[in-house]
Design a protein around this motif. Structure first.
Motif, mmCIF file in Angstrom:
data_model
loop_
_atom_site.group_PDB
_atom_site.id
_atom_site.type_symbol
_atom_site.label_atom_id
_atom_site.label_comp_id
_atom_site.label_asym_id
_atom_site.label_seq_id
_atom_site.Cartn_x
_atom_site.Cartn_y
_atom_site.Cartn_z
ATOM 1 N N THR A 160 -3.150 -6.760 8.283
ATOM 2 C CA THR A 160 -2.448 -7.675 7.376
ATOM 3 C C THR A 160 -2.729 -7.376 5.904
ATOM 4 O OG1 THR A 160 -4.202 -9.349 7.415
ATOM 5 C CG2 THR A 160 -2.492 -9.520 9.116
ATOM 6 N N SER A 161 -3.341 -6.233 5.619
ATOM 7 C CA SER A 161 -3.728 -5.932 4.238
ATOM 8 C C SER A 161 -2.509 -5.822 3.320
ATOM 9 C CB SER A 161 -4.565 -4.660 4.175
ATOM 10 O OG SER A 161 -3.901 -3.569 4.792
ATOM 11 N N TYR A 162 -1.450 -5.167 3.787
ATOM 12 C CA TYR A 162 -0.260 -5.078 2.935
ATOM 13 C C TYR A 162 0.367 -6.449 2.728
ATOM 14 C CZ TYR A 162 4.520 -4.588 1.437
ATOM 15 O OH TYR A 162 5.705 -4.770 0.762
ATOM 16 N N ALA A 163 0.393 -7.268 3.775
ATOM 17 C CA ALA A 163 0.977 -8.606 3.651
ATOM 18 C C ALA A 163 0.279 -9.408 2.569
ATOM 19 C CB ALA A 163 0.904 -9.331 4.991
ATOM 20 N N VAL A 164 -1.038 -9.229 2.432
ATOM 21 C CA VAL A 164 -1.789 -9.933 1.393
ATOM 22 C C VAL A 164 -1.371 -9.428 0.010
ATOM 23 C CG1 VAL A 164 -4.084 -10.326 0.430
ATOM 24 C CG2 VAL A 164 -3.739 -10.415 2.906
ATOM 25 N N LEU A 165 -1.281 -8.109 -0.144
ATOM 26 C CA LEU A 165 -0.880 -7.552 -1.434
ATOM 27 C C LEU A 165 0.545 -7.984 -1.794
ATOM 28 C CD1 LEU A 165 -2.384 -3.964 -1.144
ATOM 29 C CD2 LEU A 165 -3.317 -5.920 -2.382
ATOM 30 N N LYS A 166 1.411 -8.029 -0.805
ATOM 31 C CA LYS A 166 2.777 -8.489 -1.038
ATOM 32 C C LYS A 166 2.786 -9.942 -1.506
ATOM 33 C CE LYS A 166 7.205 -9.149 1.354
ATOM 34 N NZ LYS A 166 7.916 -9.053 2.659
ATOM 35 N N ALA A 167 1.970 -10.780 -0.862
ATOM 36 C CA ALA A 167 1.889 -12.189 -1.248
ATOM 37 C C ALA A 167 1.318 -12.353 -2.654
ATOM 38 C CB ALA A 167 1.034 -12.957 -0.241
ATOM 39 N N MET A 168 0.564 -11.362 -3.129
ATOM 40 C CA MET A 168 0.038 -11.379 -4.501
ATOM 41 C C MET A 168 1.087 -10.962 -5.522
ATOM 42 S SD MET A 168 -3.771 -9.710 -4.227
ATOM 43 C CE MET A 168 -3.855 -9.485 -6.004
ATOM 44 N N GLY A 169 2.245 -10.522 -5.053
ATOM 45 C CA GLY A 169 3.268 -10.037 -5.963
ATOM 46 C C GLY A 169 3.222 -8.542 -6.177
ATOM 47 N N LEU A 170 2.451 -7.837 -5.348
ATOM 48 C CA LEU A 170 2.304 -6.380 -5.475
ATOM 49 C C LEU A 170 3.143 -5.668 -4.416
ATOM 50 C CD1 LEU A 170 -1.573 -6.357 -6.018
ATOM 51 C CD2 LEU A 170 0.210 -6.236 -7.779
ATOM 52 N N GLU A 171 4.377 -6.089 -4.285
ATOM 53 C CA GLU A 171 5.245 -5.560 -3.230
ATOM 54 C C GLU A 171 5.543 -4.076 -3.415
ATOM 55 O OE1 GLU A 171 9.376 -6.803 -0.892
ATOM 56 O OE2 GLU A 171 8.726 -7.899 -2.679
ATOM 57 N N ALA A 172 5.372 -3.556 -4.619
ATOM 58 C CA ALA A 172 5.620 -2.132 -4.866
ATOM 59 C C ALA A 172 4.735 -1.241 -4.009
ATOM 60 C CB ALA A 172 5.406 -1.816 -6.349
ATOM 61 N N VAL A 173 3.606 -1.780 -3.548
ATOM 62 C CA VAL A 173 2.688 -1.016 -2.702
ATOM 63 C C VAL A 173 3.364 -0.629 -1.379
ATOM 64 C CG1 VAL A 173 0.453 -1.134 -1.500
ATOM 65 C CG2 VAL A 173 0.694 -2.105 -3.767
#
Length: 398
Positions: A160-173
């Protein structure tokens, strides 16, 4: 000497995340790494391991050694030092490397980030500044600077690491490929994100300015509340890296500059890291010795074993027969893998014995009584744990 604390210089330093980590270390289970107070585990190592494998966790990499090598000679100097060809490394890419003595014995392993045409960052587990300076002799147009304290660095690992970054607004990752680097704005500053880690799973490493350490932690844990985020320590890391068949110093290899007994250190070829040694590039430290060993064949080799039964074989001696009359090697790391549901191990085995049977003499304890058993071992070609999500781009959202 500090007047109120005569041992001030001996006390372990706190990482930039310590203020948040300390209240979460319910067992007060600390060890040390490069002079830093470092969590062995926070609550329970098995629980933290399952967070890595089922949700996500954070791992403090502030104590990891970091060095910036910059200038027109930076690429040539590093290419002379490490066994891998860095000319193939593009800007904003990372690669795994190792470096050796002139005898081909491995000093350490680590990662190199190419942050610009003439700007590189080396990260590794042990201090390496002296060796970097020795390796730079003859290369005048470069600077080497230890930058360990210039980064608040945190690994975020798990499905779920990407999901956390996405929820932070870092969807570009979403578009970041394995071993890629991305620079994104964060809290009025810049956040460097690399798709790297030491768990064999989907994961990232986050590199921020020290002033952004606590805001980064708070943002991660606010975004990760619904995704099972939890800090994990060295014990859970060791479990995950064994499943991924990643090597660890003081377990799979001894650092050559610290080893006393002859050939109690290892070469990359013995550690099954021949893919890290590029004989097509010009001279590098240890090339002649490694080329000779490649032609003759290493006498011993690090291998992956599936061991019969469920008793971890950590430290077990290996034999070529069930009678245990002919010793052929030893287990460097072993565990019962909760995810793989197998008794796994990394082991150093005589190359000549790899075509025959392998048996482990396993010692274990049951209610204060000591027992031993002889268990059959099966060689494995691939890592024990290598989920497709670790390589997939874009990753799944959860």
């Amino acid at each position: 000497m500090h007047p109120s604390d005569p041992y001030a210089g001996e006390r372990l330093k706190h990482s930039y995340f310590h203020e948040r980590q300390a209240p979460m270390n319910l067992r007060d289970a600390w060890s040390s790494w490069n002079g830093y107070k470092f969590a062995d585990y926070y609550y329970d190592d098995t629980y933290e391991y399952f967070c890595i494998r089922n949700t996500c966790g954070t791992y403090d990499i502030c104590p990891m050694q970091k060095y910036m090598i910059e200038g027109p000679d930076a690429l040539a100097m590093l290419n002379r030092m490490v066994t891998r060809d860095l000319c193939k490394l593009g800007v904003d890419r990372v690669t795994y490397v190792c470096w050796c003595t002139d005898s081909g014995r491995m000093i350490d392993d680590g990662t190199i980030f190419r942050l610009g045409e003439e700007r590189f960052m080396l990260t590794c587990g042990s201090p390496s500044l002296a060796w970097l300076r020795k390796s730079s002799l003859g290369f005048d147009e470069l600077t080497i600077r230890e930058c360990s304290e210039e980064f608040a660095a945190l690994a975020l690992q798990g499905p779920t690491s990407y999901a956390v970054l996405k929820a932070m607004g870092l969807e570009a990752v979403r578009q970041l490929k394995p071993f890629g680097v991305m620079h994104l704005p964060f809290n009025g500053s810049s956040l460097m994100i690399s798709r790297t880690g030491f768990t064999g799973d989907l994961g990232y490493e986050l590199w921020a300015e020290p002033s952004q350490a606590l805001p980064l932690w708070d943002a991660l844990y606010a975004a990760g509340e619904d995704f099972g985020i939890h800090p994990y320590g060295e014990s859970a890391t060791n479990m995950a890296r064994m499943e991924a068949a990643f090597i660890m110093p003081d377990m799979e290899f001894n650092e050559a500059l610290k080893t006393i007994n002859f050939e109690y250190d290892q070469t990359p070829l013995e550690l099954n890291l021949g893919w890290l040694v590029d004989f097509k590039k010009p001279h590098f430290n240890g090339r002649s010795a490694l080329l000779a060993q490649q032609k003759a064949g290493p006498k011993r080799m690090l291998v992956k074993l599936d061991i019969e039964g469920n008793k971890p074989a950590d430290g077990a001696i290996l034999y070529s027969n069930k009678r245990c009359s002919h010793e052929i090697g030893y287990v460097t790391s072993g565990m019962w893998s909760p995810s793989v549901k197998a008794n796994i191990a990394l082991a150093m085995v005589d190359t000549a014995a790899l075509q025959g049977e392998i048996w482990a003499e396993v010692y274990y304890e049951r209610e204060l009584r000591h027992h031993h058993k002889v268990a059959r071992c099966t060689l494995k070609d691939k890592p024990f744990w290598a989920p497709a999500r670790a390589r997939k781009t874009p990753p799944n959202d959860s």
